[in-house]
Design a protein around this motif. Structure first.
Motif, PDB file in Angstrom:
ATOM      1  N   SER A   1     -45.058  61.750  32.211  1.00 22.40           N
ATOM      2  CA  SER A   1     -43.783  62.232  31.452  1.00 22.40           C
ATOM      3  C   SER A   1     -42.579  61.940  31.943  1.00 22.40           C
ATOM      4  CB  SER A   1     -44.163  63.266  30.646  1.00 22.40           C
ATOM      5  OG  SER A   1     -43.746  64.439  31.534  1.00 22.40           O
ATOM      6  N   VAL A   2     -41.624  61.863  31.238  1.00 21.35           N
ATOM      7  CA  VAL A   2     -40.079  62.010  31.573  1.00 21.35           C
ATOM      8  C   VAL A   2     -39.851  63.495  32.183  1.00 21.35           C
ATOM      9  CG1 VAL A   2     -37.715  61.952  30.591  1.00 21.35           C
ATOM     10  CG2 VAL A   2     -39.507  60.355  29.646  1.00 21.35           C
ATOM     11  N   CYS A   3     -40.448  64.408  31.688  1.00 25.77           N
ATOM     12  CA  CYS A   3     -40.501  65.675  32.003  1.00 25.77           C
ATOM     13  C   CYS A   3     -40.600  65.738  33.572  1.00 25.77           C
ATOM     14  CB  CYS A   3     -41.329  66.755  31.610  1.00 25.77           C
ATOM     15  SG  CYS A   3     -41.168  66.995  29.738  1.00 25.77           S
TER      16      CYS A   3
ATOM     17  N   GLY B   1     -39.992  56.302  33.683  1.00 27.29           N
ATOM     18  CA  GLY B   1     -39.519  54.992  34.025  1.00 27.29           C
ATOM     19  C   GLY B   1     -37.910  54.662  33.934  1.00 27.29           C
ATOM     20  N   CYS B   2     -37.130  55.965  33.377  1.00 32.57           N
ATOM     21  CA  CYS B   2     -35.805  55.652  33.286  1.00 32.57           C
ATOM     22  C   CYS B   2     -35.004  56.843  34.137  1.00 32.57           C
ATOM     23  CB  CYS B   2     -35.382  56.074  31.984  1.00 32.57           C
ATOM     24  SG  CYS B   2     -35.625  57.674  31.498  1.00 32.57           S
ATOM     25  N   GLY B   3     -35.809  57.666  35.096  1.00 37.12           N
ATOM     26  CA  GLY B   3     -35.238  58.556  35.793  1.00 37.12           C
ATOM     27  C   GLY B   3     -34.752  59.634  35.016  1.00 37.12           C
ATOM     28  N   ALA B   4     -35.178  59.952  33.734  1.00 31.61           N
ATOM     29  CA  ALA B   4     -34.924  61.101  32.865  1.00 31.61           C
ATOM     30  C   ALA B   4     -33.351  60.840  32.677  1.00 31.61           C
ATOM     31  CB  ALA B   4     -35.122  62.486  33.679  1.00 31.61           C
ATOM     32  N   LEU B   5     -32.917  59.628  32.178  1.00 36.14           N
ATOM     33  CA  LEU B   5     -31.377  59.279  31.804  1.00 36.14           C
ATOM     34  C   LEU B   5     -31.015  60.320  30.951  1.00 36.14           C
ATOM     35  CD1 LEU B   5     -29.237  57.278  32.637  1.00 36.14           C
ATOM     36  CD2 LEU B   5     -30.362  55.895  31.054  1.00 36.14           C
ATOM     37  N   CYS B   6     -31.452  60.414  29.780  1.00 37.69           N
ATOM     38  CA  CYS B   6     -30.578  61.074  28.646  1.00 37.69           C
ATOM     39  C   CYS B   6     -30.588  62.345  29.093  1.00 37.69           C
ATOM     40  CB  CYS B   6     -31.604  60.907  27.289  1.00 37.69           C
ATOM     41  SG  CYS B   6     -31.470  59.254  26.833  1.00 37.69           S
ATOM     42  N   PRO B   7     -31.583  63.443  29.618  1.00 33.41           N
ATOM     43  CA  PRO B   7     -31.345  64.645  29.902  1.00 33.41           C
ATOM     44  C   PRO B   7     -30.354  64.970  30.956  1.00 33.41           C
ATOM     45  CG  PRO B   7     -33.642  64.436  29.611  1.00 33.41           C
ATOM     46  CD  PRO B   7     -33.175  63.171  29.244  1.00 33.41           C
ATOM     47  N   SER B   8     -30.143  64.033  31.837  1.00 32.66           N
ATOM     48  CA  SER B   8     -29.225  64.021  32.964  1.00 32.66           C
ATOM     49  C   SER B   8     -27.943  64.027  32.242  1.00 32.66           C
ATOM     50  CB  SER B   8     -29.470  63.168  34.061  1.00 32.66           C
ATOM     51  OG  SER B   8     -28.780  61.779  33.437  1.00 32.66           O
TER      52      SER B   8
ATOM     53  N   GLY C   1     -31.459  64.812  24.571  1.00 30.99           N
ATOM     54  CA  GLY C   1     -32.847  64.794  24.533  1.00 30.99           C
ATOM     55  C   GLY C   1     -33.323  63.322  24.597  1.00 30.99           C
ATOM     56  N   CYS C   2     -34.514  63.084  24.988  1.00 30.33           N
ATOM     57  CA  CYS C   2     -35.140  61.752  25.216  1.00 30.33           C
ATOM     58  C   CYS C   2     -35.502  61.311  23.925  1.00 30.33           C
ATOM     59  CB  CYS C   2     -36.379  61.958  26.115  1.00 30.33           C
ATOM     60  SG  CYS C   2     -37.266  60.446  26.117  1.00 30.33           S
ATOM     61  N   TYR C   3     -35.167  60.221  23.454  1.00 30.29           N
ATOM     62  CA  TYR C   3     -35.636  59.772  22.063  1.00 30.29           C
ATOM     63  C   TYR C   3     -36.628  58.806  22.150  1.00 30.29           C
ATOM     64  CZ  TYR C   3     -32.004  56.340  23.166  1.00 30.29           C
ATOM     65  OH  TYR C   3     -31.189  55.516  23.775  1.00 30.29           O
ATOM     66  N   GLY C   4     -37.353  58.578  23.300  1.00 32.16           N
ATOM     67  CA  GLY C   4     -38.811  57.936  23.431  1.00 32.16           C
ATOM     68  C   GLY C   4     -38.604  56.453  23.745  1.00 32.16           C
ATOM     69  N   CYS C   5     -37.929  56.187  24.466  1.00 33.95           N
ATOM     70  CA  CYS C   5     -37.769  54.448  24.473  1.00 33.95           C
ATOM     71  C   CYS C   5     -38.675  53.886  25.197  1.00 33.95           C
ATOM     72  CB  CYS C   5     -36.197  53.955  24.936  1.00 33.95           C
ATOM     73  SG  CYS C   5     -35.818  54.252  26.641  1.00 33.95           S
ATOM     74  N   PHE C   6     -39.327  54.405  26.084  1.00 31.69           N
ATOM     75  CA  PHE C   6     -40.262  54.241  27.200  1.00 31.69           C
ATOM     76  C   PHE C   6     -42.008  54.456  26.391  1.00 31.69           C
ATOM     77  CE2 PHE C   6     -39.351  52.416  31.182  1.00 31.69           C
ATOM     78  CZ  PHE C   6     -37.945  52.440  31.126  1.00 31.69           C
ATOM     79  N   GLY C   7     -41.857  55.032  25.013  1.00 33.28           N
ATOM     80  CA  GLY C   7     -42.993  54.933  24.240  1.00 33.28           C
ATOM     81  C   GLY C   7     -43.967  56.173  25.018  1.00 33.28           C
TER      82      GLY C   7
HETATM   83  S1  SF4 Z   1     -34.654  57.800  25.564  1.00 36.07           S
HETATM   84 FE1  SF4 Z   1     -35.202  56.349  26.909  1.00 36.07          FE
HETATM   85  S2  SF4 Z   1     -33.555  56.420  28.702  1.00 36.07           S
HETATM   86 FE2  SF4 Z   1     -33.496  58.330  27.551  1.00 36.07          FE
HETATM   87  S3  SF4 Z   1     -34.650  59.762  28.616  1.00 36.07           S
HETATM   88 FE3  SF4 Z   1     -36.069  59.023  27.094  1.00 36.07          FE
HETATM   89  S4  SF4 Z   1     -36.988  57.424  27.963  1.00 36.07           S
HETATM   90 FE4  SF4 Z   1     -35.373  57.847  29.236  1.00 36.07          FE
END
Ligand code: SF4
Ligand code: SF4
Length: 260
Positions: A166-168, A195-202, A206-212
């Motif tokens: 997970s992104v967590c 897969g994104c390196g936890a971009l949004c929490p940084s 909140g993450c909106y789930g773009c990696f599914g």
């Molecule tokens: S929305 Fe996409 S880019 Fe943002 S934290 Fe979630 S997976 Fe990563």
């Protein structure tokens, strides 16, 4: 001229924004390292040159939304030894799959001046709903380093090393404070594939789930936790799961359950 010594890689587009193909173009430095080892046989976004199939690897972007595309994808599968879907549209139906929760026939006359010319299917569906897919690369758009790893793995006949956790995990690894714990912000990180390196929490979002969905996610538990501990309403839960991967099965099921 076609070089018979090199594997032929083809890129195909279905209903999509082209963002994943742009990620492929954005790999120029990294792909130069493997460019000598492959032949780009079909990639309309980059070149008008088309080499006839069969293809060793096909990369498919976009979802199936028209009767024509539902036929075309079978021809591509037949012409491809390995077929990989890239991005949220190809792996889950994309943002355009939001129409799957409504009646598309109601939208068409509102959007188009001449609806009689529009031939569309009732649902936007993932490529894997129509044909056998060898590997799925997630993201909206995909991570270009995943793509380089994928191409390199396929060329070397090994399994691509792409995370399924997970992104967590990425949040913890980079030392980003959890936005759910620190500020009560809804975050899909616990059920979303890294897969994104936890971009949004940084950026404190909140993450909106773009990696599914990640491997074996538990979105029911996350939704219940939001609603009981963070006082998130059911419509807010439904909206949170209805993003780019709304029609990925684990996200779809939980949003339908909380819609009732
Ligand atoms: S929305 Fe996409 S880019 Fe943002 S934290 Fe979630 S997976 Fe990563
Ligand atoms: S901010 Fe989101 S992705 Fe990061 S640890 Fe918290 S719940 Fe997980």
């Amino acid at each position: 001229m076609h070089d018979i010594s090199k594997p032929k890689v083809a890129v195909w587009k279905f209903a999509s924004c082209d963002g994943c193909q742009l990620s492929l173009l954005d790999c120029e430095d990294e792909l130069l390292a493997v460019a000598g080892a492959i032949e780009i046989a079909n990639f309309p976004e980059a070149s008008r040159r088309i080499v006839k199939g069969p293809y060793d690897v096909s990369l498919v972007e976009g979802s199936i939304t028209t009767p024509h595309d539902a036929e075309r994808i079978h021809k591509i599968r037949r012409a491809s030894k390995l077929l990989v879907t890239i991005g949220a549209c190809a792996t889950a139906g994309g943002i355009q799959a939001l129409r799957n929760f409504a009646n598309v026939k109601e939208f068409i006359p509102i959007v188009y001046a001449h609806p009689e010319y529009i031939k569309t299917l009732g649902k936007s569906t993932a490529i894997g709903d129509h044909i056998f897919v060898d590997f799925e690369l997630r993201g909206c758009p995909i991570n270009k380093y995943h793509l380089v790893e994928l191409v390199s793995a396929l060329l070397n006949g090994r399994k691509p090393n792409i995370p399924t956790y997970s992104v967590c995990m990425e949040c913890k690894r980079r030392g980003t404070p959890c936005v759910m714990v620190a500020s009560g912000t809804v975050c899909l990180g616990p059920v979303t594939q890294a897969g994104c390196g936890a971009l949004c929490p940084s950026y404190n979002r909140g993450c909106y789930g773009c990696f599914g969905p990640k491997e074996t996610p538990n979105p029911d538990s996350l939704a219940d936790w939001w609603e009981t501990r963070m006082k998130v309403t059911k419509p807010e839960t439904v909206r949170a799961f209805r993003g780019f991967n709304a029609y990925a099965e684990p996200f779809r099921k939980v949003s339908e359950l909380h819609e009732k």
